[in-house]
Write an enzyme that holds these catalytic residues in place. Sequence first.
Site: not given
Ligand SMILES: NC(=O)C1=CN([C@@H]2O[C@H](COP(=O)(O)OP(=O)(O)OC[C@H]3O[C@@H](n4cnc5c(N)ncnc54)[C@H](OP(=O)(O)O)[C@@H]3O)[C@@H](O)[C@H]2O)C=CC1
Ligand SMILES: CC(=O)C(=O)O
Ligand SMILES: [Mg+2]
Length: 653
Positions: A189, A242, A260, A332-333, A355-356, A497, A541
């Site tokens: 993972y 993504r 997953k 997912e993603d 999931d996200d 991540n 996570n």
């Molecule tokens: N720990 C966990 O269980 C999980 C972790 N994640 C992690 O979270 C991260 C984001 O995932 P997700 O929300 O799906 O992605 P998205 O693409 O949906 O969202 C990313 C966000 O970050 C913003 N962003 C990007 N660059 C910058 C910057 N330089 N400054 C400020 N904001 C910025 C984007 O802005 P804009 O909208 O303006 O483009 C957007 O709003 C990933 O790394 C993913 O691995 C996700 C799901 C679960």
């Molecule tokens: C953990 C997860 O689902 C992600 O980083 O997208």
């Molecule tokens: Mg994910």
Amino acid sequence: MISATRCTFLGCSGLGGSGNICGGQRRGYGPWRVTCMSPINDRNGSVVNVMETPLKEIKKEAVVEDVDDNPISGGGPRDVYGEDKATEDHFVTPWSVSVASGYTLLRDPHFNKGLAFTEKERDAHYLRGLLPPTTIPQETQVRKMIQHIRQYQVPLQRYMAMMDLQERNERLFYKLLIDHVEELLPIVYTPTVGEACQKYGDIFMRPQGLYISLKEKGRIQEVLRNWPEKNIQVIVVTDGERILGLGDLGCQGMGIPVGKLSLYTALGGVRPSACLPITIDVGTNNERLLNDELYIGLKQRRATGQEYSELMHEFMTAVKQTYGEKVLIQFEDFANHNAFDLLEKYRSTHLVFNDDIQGTASVVLAGLVAALKLVGGNLADHKFLFLGAGEAGTGIAELIALETSKQTNAPLDEVRKNIWLVDSKGLIVSSRKESLQHFKKPWAHEHEPVKNLLDAVNKIKPTVLIGTSGQGSAFTKEVVEAMASINEKPIILSLSNPTSQSECTAEEAYTWTQGRAIFASGSPFSPVEYKGKVFVPGQANNAYIFPGFGLGLIMSGTIRVHDDLLLAASEALAEQVSEENFEKGLIFPPFTNIRKISAHIAAKVAAKAYELGKIFLLFYLSFLNSITCFAYLKAFWKNDQGSACINNIVKRL
Ligand SMILES: NC(=O)C1=CN([C@@H]2O[C@H](COP(=O)(O)OP(=O)(O)OC[C@H]3O[C@@H](n4cnc5c(N)ncnc54)[C@H](OP(=O)(O)O)[C@@H]3O)[C@@H](O)[C@H]2O)C=CC1
Ligand SMILES: CC(=O)C(=O)O
Ligand SMILES: [Mg+2]
């Protein structure tokens, strides 16, 4: 010579051209190779439990009728040397090879036990001589395998060794993963799976999961039928746009559904054969991949708009038609411009879960509820600031608001005002509302524009800072120090991540706050020693939630996901944080107990699903007596769980 047969075999019947069916030793593979050809629809129960069904019994049950001596006229391909050969004119779906025993059994990862086959099993399944004489129990194999994995210094090599094991001996793979979950989770993972996806083309050996590309448009159900298992309970699907915080990895995102789903089994106890990893390939906008001769996906730019939604719709429809109403589809993603729309579109017709957006929300809410025991106050007393306003950020924000609203009876719009988000353009404020994506609009509060995170921290003065931006090192020293100057115990969650994208490291969080931070991260960090004290960072996570959550849905026969189920999962997880964990500053229980935790979550989710069903029943009975209940019923019917409950109740009646 039997060249086309009608076969009835443990409940399976159909027409086909298998020459070696139950027909004896026509080629080297002998009497144990039982091949049955029939449309997959007719195959219920045809998979032989090889551990329990000796060949003699299988043969007794198998009835073979000659129906045609002409190898081609029955529609089947010509049988050459006892093998079925597809021709361009006669496509064959290799859907039904039921391995009973012998040489083939040793090469079937689902049933192979390697040297762990007992003497009795070796006789019963024609294995004698095919294995060295010694018997090595699974426990010993686990000890040997973990030593083998540990000898690799490079995490990607460990990943490949694990995948290789999964392909050879699934039982051993899961036993190893379960017994060494904390050590091996970062391999199968995040973070290593991220690197594996980036290099998927280079390390690709054998296909895993199901690939559905634009080429299969109009034929998706056919593709689903090519999958050898019929009783699917969980699908994890990605379109690879993504992948973690690594961006568009196209078809190479397959590592994510595979990873997953291995957690669905190892952490949640769902049968591996009930899990189906799927990658939808609509192209990629990743130039590096488009120019890579080893890229495994379609070499074209991503399809969008109608072309994309038509493919997805065909997929969703085909899944329901093939596996029924109760199959769980975990998105997912996906990139956020599709993720929210897909969830919205299918949440009232399918059992879907993002999931996200939803799983992450549930896990982070649990961590925050647990953290309140360390920092004091209720959710409503805290101020939250997110860096990143996408799926994870707005998903978590919404669930915090929902829970706070439930706790305080305050309207959602009111409680949202304590939650602020920063995206790539700065703080989300009302003056930006017109240009915002729909999922950001509820968070556009009255405030002057703020361009960067540091200013946002200083102006909003949050008690909780959450990173969901996918931007490594975005929590700078100044940002973390600002949090420490505002709060006695700042809560800092770097959720992005893999590790390279984490907004800050555990070491940074503890040292820049002089050991006062309550910290957790999406990918794991090792314990940190600061001024003689050891700090153990937690891992925030969604892996804490989705295996148990999915199991709860499957167990209860729920057919729609309702927010209350996410809240139930969250509560169940928060309950699992012990005093001992709190003493170490942990806001999540350790992964060592994850199977127990998942079982607890599953039970709570299932109970909540039934409770929602009961509530509906009460409304329904009241409805018979009082027309005034119509309003309630209407409101509840709008709610997805309403229709799910009706179905459950009707089925139980
Ligand atoms: N720990 C966990 O269980 C999980 C972790 N994640 C992690 O979270 C991260 C984001 O995932 P997700 O929300 O799906 O992605 P998205 O693409 O949906 O969202 C990313 C966000 O970050 C913003 N962003 C990007 N660059 C910058 C910057 N330089 N400054 C400020 N904001 C910025 C984007 O802005 P804009 O909208 O303006 O483009 C957007 O709003 C990933 O790394 C993913 O691995 C996700 C799901 C679960
Ligand atoms: C953990 C997860 O689902 C992600 O980083 O997208
Ligand atoms: Mg994910």
